[in-house]
Write an enzyme that holds these catalytic residues in place. Structure first.
Site, PDB file in Angstrom:
ATOM      1  CB  SER A 126      -0.922   0.017   1.220  1.00 53.57           C
ATOM      2  OG  SER A 126      -1.852  -1.040   1.159  1.00 53.57           O
TER       3      SER A 126
ATOM      4  CD  GLU B  62      -2.970  -9.805   2.566  1.00 52.65           C
ATOM      5  OE1 GLU B  62      -4.082  -9.357   2.212  1.00 52.65           O
ATOM      6  OE2 GLU B  62      -2.013  -9.078   2.832  1.00 52.65           O
TER       7      GLU B  62
END
Length: 362
Positions: free
Chosen positions: A121, A233
């Site tokens: 990110s 994830e």
């Protein structure tokens, strides 16, 4: 070793070896406890099942790793979120790193000697990962990285970072590296969240030189690496998280004055639905299937279940969230992020609509 034998032997070993955390529940304490648990489990062999022999594992199905994480979470031996990072980063190294690099590095993550982080990110590209701007340019045998990452979990503790960079325009211009966090030019600044923990950090890269042999895959493979990593994830990591949430449901049942409340049933049903879905994902992993956009369903179900559980706790334990500094308050606040981390709920629903249901862009 089959799953039943593995679980039985593991439970017996855990009963005989005290890995319970000490009194320090700070983030420093949690990270130290995580290293302690991984080290003990690796030395006893449990952490090595389900991983390939090429990186020091004992082989066997990946579901053994899910069972191990479930037992760790159920016994509150380590915070499940930071424990489960191993299930995201180790498979990525095994799949994309040069074999010698994976064989050298992955055992350090498994045995607790190192903590790693994930640099995806950026301030302007969270869920819109393809818009990242941190750039890497070749310079001799190195690549020089400049830019910024944010919401990087445990970056202040990390020895390595699996990160994405921009090397050319478009999706095909994203390239991944394994970066040593003590390289000159890296600055880490922890970020305090509303639940009072510096779990995340922003990381600045100022002309950071990375050896060319630390590239994961080839130039331009970063987008595919991310598409392979993100479903991880939402697979075994979620299995661990759900096991942890069941312990919180049990605690709520023990503490509430109205254990027959209908909202408790709804919270249980939401958790059970997420677990059933996650179990199907575990079966697909065991069969060697490639995980893809269908794991967005897992993400939506888990986020919904987590927030419903802690909303129910708030309603059935009046004043505890608002007026006390209890673990319930911290976990309630953290649950607000469940629809954000790992891809926002809105993005996940778009993926489900477009890539699974074929509903198009309208």
């Amino acid at each position: 070793m089959n799953v039943t034998e593995f679980r039985s032997g593991l439970r017996d070993w855990l009963d005989r070896n005290d890995l319970a955390p000490g009194p320090d529940h700070s983030l420093d304490g949690q990270v130290a406890q995580l290293a302690r648990v991984r080290r003990a489990l690796y030395e006893a062999g449990w952490m090595r099942y389900g991983w390939p022999p090429a990186i020091g594992g004992f082989g066997g199905p990946a579901v053994l790793r899910a069972v191990l994480g479930e037992e760790v979470a159920t016994r509150d031996l380590a915070e499940p979120g930071i424990y489960s990072m191993i299930e995201v980063l180790a498979p990525t190294l095994i799949s994309y790193a040069p074999p010698a690099l994976a064989a050298e590095m992955v055992p350090r993550l498994l045995n607790g000697s190192e903590q790693w982080c994930q640099g995806f990110s950026e301030p302007g590209s969270g869920s819109d990962l393809a818009s990242l701007t941190t750039r890497a340019v070749p310079r001799g045998d190195n690549w020089v990285i400049t830019g910024q990452k944010v919401w990087t979990s445990l970056a202040q503790y990390a020895a390595r970072c699996v990160m994405l960079t921009r090397t050319a325009p478009g999706h095909g211009g994203i390239t991944a590296f394994l970066v040593d966090m003590d390289t000159p030019g890296i600055t880490v600044r922890p970020l305090r969240t509303m639940h009072g923990v510096d779990e995340f950090a922003e990381v600045f890269f100022d002309d950071v030189a990375v050896p060319g042999d630390r590239m994961l895959g080839r130039p331009g493979d970063g987008w595919q690496l991310a598409m392979d990593l993100l479903p991880h994830e939402r697979s075994t990591c979620f299995w661990h998280r759900i096991a942890h949430l069941y312990t919180r449901l049990d605690r709520l049942l023990a503490e509430t004055a109205d254990p027959d409340d209908a909202d408790l049933g709804a919270a249980y049903l939401a958790l059970h639905t997420a677990r059933c879905r996650s179990h199907a994902t575990q079966r697909r992993l065991a069969d060697g299937a490639h995980l893809g956009p269908e794991t967005s369903v897992d993400k939506v179900l888990l986020a919904t279940a987590e927030q419903r559980l802690f909303d129910t706790a708030r309603d059935l334990l009046p004043g505890v969230m608002e007026l006390t500094d209890s673990p319930w308050r911290t976990e309630f606040l953290y649950s607000r992020a469940a629809t954000i981390y790992g891809g926002t709920a809105e993005i996940q629903r778009n993926i489900i609509a477009r890539r699974l249901l074929g509903l198009g862009k309208d």
